[in-house]
Design a protein around this motif. Structure first.
Motif, PDB file in Angstrom:
ATOM      1  N   LEU A 224       0.814  -1.213   0.000  1.00  0.00           N
ATOM      2  CA  LEU A 224       0.000   0.000   0.000  1.00  0.00           C
ATOM      3  C   LEU A 224       0.849   1.265   0.000  1.00  0.00           C
ATOM      4  O   LEU A 224       0.466   2.274  -0.590  1.00  0.00           O
ATOM      5  CB  LEU A 224      -0.926   0.021   1.220  1.00  0.00           C
ATOM      6  N   MET A 225       1.998   1.203   0.656  1.00  0.00           N
ATOM      7  CA  MET A 225       2.806   2.401   0.803  1.00  0.00           C
ATOM      8  C   MET A 225       4.009   2.427  -0.138  1.00  0.00           C
ATOM      9  O   MET A 225       4.313   3.462  -0.729  1.00  0.00           O
ATOM     10  CB  MET A 225       3.300   2.503   2.247  1.00  0.00           C
ATOM     11  N   GLY A 226       4.686   1.286  -0.278  1.00  0.00           N
ATOM     12  CA  GLY A 226       5.947   1.275  -1.008  1.00  0.00           C
ATOM     13  C   GLY A 226       5.813   1.560  -2.484  1.00  0.00           C
ATOM     14  O   GLY A 226       6.541   2.397  -3.043  1.00  0.00           O
ATOM     15  N   VAL A 227       4.870   0.879  -3.147  1.00  0.00           N
ATOM     16  CA  VAL A 227       4.742   1.014  -4.601  1.00  0.00           C
ATOM     17  C   VAL A 227       4.352   2.430  -5.015  1.00  0.00           C
ATOM     18  O   VAL A 227       5.037   3.051  -5.846  1.00  0.00           O
ATOM     19  CB  VAL A 227       3.744  -0.030  -5.153  1.00  0.00           C
ATOM     20  N   PRO A 228       3.265   3.001  -4.472  1.00  0.00           N
ATOM     21  CA  PRO A 228       2.936   4.376  -4.882  1.00  0.00           C
ATOM     22  C   PRO A 228       3.974   5.397  -4.442  1.00  0.00           C
ATOM     23  O   PRO A 228       4.195   6.393  -5.138  1.00  0.00           O
ATOM     24  CB  PRO A 228       1.578   4.633  -4.209  1.00  0.00           C
ATOM     25  N   LEU A 229       4.639   5.142  -3.304  1.00  0.00           N
ATOM     26  CA  LEU A 229       5.669   6.075  -2.856  1.00  0.00           C
ATOM     27  C   LEU A 229       6.841   6.097  -3.836  1.00  0.00           C
ATOM     28  O   LEU A 229       7.346   7.169  -4.203  1.00  0.00           O
ATOM     29  CB  LEU A 229       6.145   5.701  -1.452  1.00  0.00           C
TER      30      LEU A 229
ATOM     31  N   ALA B 237      -0.127   9.157  -7.856  1.00  0.00           N
ATOM     32  CA  ALA B 237       0.691   8.346  -6.964  1.00  0.00           C
ATOM     33  C   ALA B 237       0.662   8.918  -5.544  1.00  0.00           C
ATOM     34  O   ALA B 237       0.588   8.170  -4.569  1.00  0.00           O
ATOM     35  CB  ALA B 237       2.128   8.280  -7.481  1.00  0.00           C
ATOM     36  N   ALA B 238       0.694  10.230  -5.424  1.00  0.00           N
ATOM     37  CA  ALA B 238       0.620  10.858  -4.096  1.00  0.00           C
ATOM     38  C   ALA B 238      -0.720  10.566  -3.437  1.00  0.00           C
ATOM     39  O   ALA B 238      -0.792  10.278  -2.239  1.00  0.00           O
ATOM     40  CB  ALA B 238       0.830  12.366  -4.228  1.00  0.00           C
ATOM     41  N   LEU B 239      -1.788  10.601  -4.223  1.00  0.00           N
ATOM     42  CA  LEU B 239      -3.111  10.315  -3.697  1.00  0.00           C
ATOM     43  C   LEU B 239      -3.218   8.860  -3.250  1.00  0.00           C
ATOM     44  O   LEU B 239      -3.754   8.556  -2.174  1.00  0.00           O
ATOM     45  CB  LEU B 239      -4.166  10.606  -4.767  1.00  0.00           C
ATOM     46  N   GLU B 240      -2.673   7.951  -4.054  1.00  0.00           N
ATOM     47  CA  GLU B 240      -2.710   6.531  -3.704  1.00  0.00           C
ATOM     48  C   GLU B 240      -1.912   6.262  -2.430  1.00  0.00           C
ATOM     49  O   GLU B 240      -2.345   5.494  -1.564  1.00  0.00           O
ATOM     50  CB  GLU B 240      -2.165   5.698  -4.859  1.00  0.00           C
ATOM     51  N   ALA B 241      -0.747   6.888  -2.311  1.00  0.00           N
ATOM     52  CA  ALA B 241       0.064   6.707  -1.106  1.00  0.00           C
ATOM     53  C   ALA B 241      -0.654   7.260   0.114  1.00  0.00           C
ATOM     54  O   ALA B 241      -0.619   6.668   1.202  1.00  0.00           O
ATOM     55  CB  ALA B 241       1.423   7.385  -1.284  1.00  0.00           C
ATOM     56  N   SER B 242      -1.317   8.402  -0.038  1.00  0.00           N
ATOM     57  CA  SER B 242      -2.045   9.005   1.086  1.00  0.00           C
ATOM     58  C   SER B 242      -3.207   8.124   1.524  1.00  0.00           C
ATOM     59  O   SER B 242      -3.440   7.928   2.723  1.00  0.00           O
ATOM     60  CB  SER B 242      -2.568  10.394   0.684  1.00  0.00           C
ATOM     61  N   ALA B 243      -3.949   7.580   0.538  1.00  0.00           N
ATOM     62  CA  ALA B 243      -5.063   6.692   0.874  1.00  0.00           C
ATOM     63  C   ALA B 243      -4.549   5.429   1.561  1.00  0.00           C
ATOM     64  O   ALA B 243      -5.153   4.938   2.523  1.00  0.00           O
ATOM     65  CB  ALA B 243      -5.840   6.331  -0.392  1.00  0.00           C
TER      66      ALA B 243
END
Length: 224
Positions: free
Chosen positions: A146-151, A162-168
């Motif tokens: 959840l965190m690594g890939v979008p980050l 990508a920032a939105l996905e990481a935040s979610a």
């Protein structure tokens, strides 16, 4: 080649996505919904529900395989139908999902994954520390996904999606840890071997899905 539908003037917008063409839009939306259903986060929730409802380890496997295969077949058919409205020379094949759909997907996928993991942890409260540690290791793999890939994608592209996905993903992780801690679902003591096994399994599954997604982004189904 004669165009099947009325398309914008090439001088104004040469490359087109199905989201830009009214006749292609419905098929694209349905195909996108099938791609979300086939995502590993949503399949995790499907498998968790099947396991909780049936109490069997066979039902989740069948549910995940059936859902994933059917959704992928439907996705390919619908996306091919959507892209067929646009001549190949005018197709915008950039891998990014259009912003409105990326926003919805960035919320649905981590939320579904968090819900699935919570169901598994809740269902394992009466099992031994080894089994619960395996599940907790899988949950840690979820956090990495959840965190690594979008980050990493955000660091590479500075993409707002990508920032939105990481935040979610961060919001779901914080909520999940809070609920699991409050409910006492985190195993004590933690079995390190089972934990690492669960973590490794999730990493392999997610890496496999990422590979298939990269191949999918190179898919050129649809007539020239």
């Amino acid at each position: 080649m004669s165009e099947r539908v009325s398309l914008p003037d090439p001088r104004a917008q040469r490359l087109l996505h199905p989201a830009d063409v009214a006749q292609a839009h419905p098929a694209y939306v349905r195909g996108w919904a099938m791609s979300v259903l086939a995502a590993p986060e949503v399949l995790t929730l499907v498998g968790s529900l099947a396991w909780v409802l049936s109490g069997s380890w066979v039902a989740p496997t069948l549910a995940v395989l059936t859902t994933g295969v059917v959704a992928e077949m439907a996705r390919r058919h619908l996306m091919g139908e959507a892209w067929a409205h646009i001549p190949r020379k005018r197709q915008d094949r950039t891998p990014d999902t259009p912003a409105p759909y990326a926003l919805v997907e960035a919320i649905i996928r981590p939320a579904a994954m968090a819900a699935g993991v919570m169901l598994v942890l809740a269902g394992l409260t009466n099992h031994g520390a080894g089994v619960r540690s395996l599940a907790f290791g899988s949950a840690a793999g979820v956090v990495l996904a959840l965190m690594g890939v979008p980050l990493m994608r955000w660091l590479r592209t500075r993409s707002s999606c990508a920032a939105l996905e990481a935040s979610a993903g961060l919001a779901c992780v914080i909520a999940g840890i809070g609920v699991a801690s409050f409910a006492g679902w985190i195993p004590e003591p933690l079995d390190p071997v089972a934990f690492l096994l669960g973590l490794g399994m999730l990493v392999v599954v997610y890496a496999t899905w990422l590979g298939s997604r990269r191949l999918r982004s190179q898919d050129r189904s649809g007539p020239a």
